[in-house]
Design a protein around this motif. Structure first.
Motif, PDB file in Angstrom:
ATOM      1  N   LEU A   9       4.063  12.026   8.516  1.00 19.98           N
ATOM      2  CA  LEU A   9       3.802  10.615   8.823  1.00 19.98           C
ATOM      3  C   LEU A   9       3.318   9.787   7.636  1.00 19.98           C
ATOM      4  CD1 LEU A   9       1.975  11.240  12.212  1.00 19.98           C
ATOM      5  CD2 LEU A   9       4.387  10.657  11.864  1.00 19.98           C
ATOM      6  N   ALA A  10       2.928  10.430   6.557  1.00 20.23           N
ATOM      7  CA  ALA A  10       2.387   9.775   5.356  1.00 20.23           C
ATOM      8  C   ALA A  10       1.059   9.091   5.678  1.00 20.23           C
ATOM      9  CB  ALA A  10       3.394   8.803   4.758  1.00 20.23           C
ATOM     10  N   THR A  11       0.780   8.015   4.982  1.00 23.43           N
ATOM     11  CA  THR A  11      -0.441   7.226   5.181  1.00 23.43           C
ATOM     12  C   THR A  11      -0.012   5.786   5.436  1.00 23.43           C
ATOM     13  OG1 THR A  11      -0.629   6.668   2.841  1.00 23.43           O
ATOM     14  CG2 THR A  11      -1.719   8.702   3.571  1.00 23.43           C
ATOM     15  N   PRO A  12      -0.935   4.929   5.878  1.00 17.40           N
ATOM     16  CA  PRO A  12      -0.540   3.533   6.149  1.00 17.40           C
ATOM     17  C   PRO A  12       0.159   2.853   4.965  1.00 17.40           C
ATOM     18  CG  PRO A  12      -2.686   3.945   7.094  1.00 17.40           C
ATOM     19  CD  PRO A  12      -2.325   5.177   6.294  1.00 17.40           C
ATOM     20  N   VAL A  13      -0.294   3.096   3.743  1.00 18.51           N
ATOM     21  CA  VAL A  13       0.323   2.469   2.569  1.00 18.51           C
ATOM     22  C   VAL A  13       1.780   2.911   2.415  1.00 18.51           C
ATOM     23  CG1 VAL A  13       0.257   2.341   0.044  1.00 18.51           C
ATOM     24  CG2 VAL A  13      -1.852   2.155   1.352  1.00 18.51           C
ATOM     25  N   TYR A  14       2.061   4.153   2.736  1.00 21.18           N
ATOM     26  CA  TYR A  14       3.401   4.706   2.538  1.00 21.18           C
ATOM     27  C   TYR A  14       4.151   4.950   3.852  1.00 21.18           C
ATOM     28  CZ  TYR A  14       2.194   5.342  -2.338  1.00 21.18           C
ATOM     29  OH  TYR A  14       1.842   5.113  -3.641  1.00 21.18           O
ATOM     30  N   GLU A  46      -2.421  -3.510 -11.103  1.00 17.98           N
ATOM     31  CA  GLU A  46      -1.843  -2.433 -11.911  1.00 17.98           C
ATOM     32  C   GLU A  46      -1.298  -1.337 -10.988  1.00 17.98           C
ATOM     33  OE1 GLU A  46      -1.676  -2.290 -15.334  1.00 17.98           O
ATOM     34  OE2 GLU A  46      -2.420  -4.347 -15.291  1.00 17.98           O
ATOM     35  N   PRO A  47      -0.314  -0.559 -11.472  1.00 15.19           N
ATOM     36  CA  PRO A  47       0.160   0.558 -10.657  1.00 15.19           C
ATOM     37  C   PRO A  47      -0.932   1.617 -10.513  1.00 15.19           C
ATOM     38  CG  PRO A  47       1.272   0.528 -12.796  1.00 15.19           C
ATOM     39  CD  PRO A  47       0.405  -0.682 -12.733  1.00 15.19           C
ATOM     40  N   ALA A  48      -1.056   2.131  -9.314  1.00 17.09           N
ATOM     41  CA  ALA A  48      -2.042   3.183  -9.065  1.00 17.09           C
ATOM     42  C   ALA A  48      -1.629   4.454  -9.790  1.00 17.09           C
ATOM     43  CB  ALA A  48      -2.146   3.456  -7.568  1.00 17.09           C
ATOM     44  N   PRO A  49      -2.552   5.090 -10.501  1.00 18.91           N
ATOM     45  CA  PRO A  49      -2.223   6.376 -11.125  1.00 18.91           C
ATOM     46  C   PRO A  49      -1.927   7.441 -10.061  1.00 18.91           C
ATOM     47  CG  PRO A  49      -4.229   5.441 -12.068  1.00 18.91           C
ATOM     48  CD  PRO A  49      -3.902   4.634 -10.849  1.00 18.91           C
ATOM     49  N   ALA A  50      -1.054   8.363 -10.371  1.00 20.46           N
ATOM     50  CA  ALA A  50      -0.766   9.461  -9.443  1.00 20.46           C
ATOM     51  C   ALA A  50      -2.017  10.290  -9.174  1.00 20.46           C
ATOM     52  CB  ALA A  50       0.354  10.343  -9.982  1.00 20.46           C
ATOM     53  N   GLY A  57      -7.725   4.418  -0.379  1.00 21.23           N
ATOM     54  CA  GLY A  57      -7.655   2.980  -0.617  1.00 21.23           C
ATOM     55  C   GLY A  57      -7.064   2.688  -1.975  1.00 21.23           C
ATOM     56  N   MET A  58      -6.495   1.492  -2.111  1.00 24.77           N
ATOM     57  CA  MET A  58      -5.808   1.124  -3.341  1.00 24.77           C
ATOM     58  C   MET A  58      -6.735   0.421  -4.331  1.00 24.77           C
ATOM     59  SD  MET A  58      -3.011   2.558  -2.741  1.00 24.77           S
ATOM     60  CE  MET A  58      -2.197   2.072  -4.233  1.00 24.77           C
ATOM     61  N   HIS A  59      -7.839  -0.134  -3.869  1.00 21.52           N
ATOM     62  CA  HIS A  59      -8.856  -0.734  -4.739  1.00 21.52           C
ATOM     63  C   HIS A  59      -8.282  -1.732  -5.738  1.00 21.52           C
ATOM     64  CE1 HIS A  59     -11.535   2.145  -2.906  1.00 21.52           C
ATOM     65  NE2 HIS A  59     -10.669   3.088  -3.224  1.00 21.52           N
TER      66      HIS A  59
END
Length: 81
Positions: A9-14, A46-50, A57-59
């Motif tokens: 199901l992934a996460t809400p962001v994905y 900025e892109p989130a680091p892996a 959270g994406m912060h």
């Protein structure tokens, strides 16, 4: 480690791109295997680091599943506390 529910199901962001979430999880866990620790968001927009725990959270960062940008530079941020 990822549990079966997250893998399916992934996460809400994905949630709309489970395949991308799976790529993130694989890249993140391989990063741990290579002894990389968690990092935080390098800056708003900025892109989130892996190696960022995007599940928490994406912060201010934008979703990103890859460890390197198009020019081959590592996407990273400050070490997580």
């Amino acid at each position: 480690m990822v549990n079966l529910d997250r893998w399916v199901l992934a996460t809400p962001v994905y949630a709309q791109d489970v395949t991308a979430y799976r790529a993130l999880i694989i890249n993140h866990e391989v990063g741990h295997f290579l002894h990389h620790g968690h990092v935080t968001c390098p800056g708003k927009g900025e892109p989130a680091p892996a190696m960022m725990q995007q599940i928490k959270g994406m912060h201010g960062c934008v979703p990103n599943v890859w460890p390197y940008d198009a020019e081959g530079r590592l996407i990273t941020g400050p070490a997580a506390p």
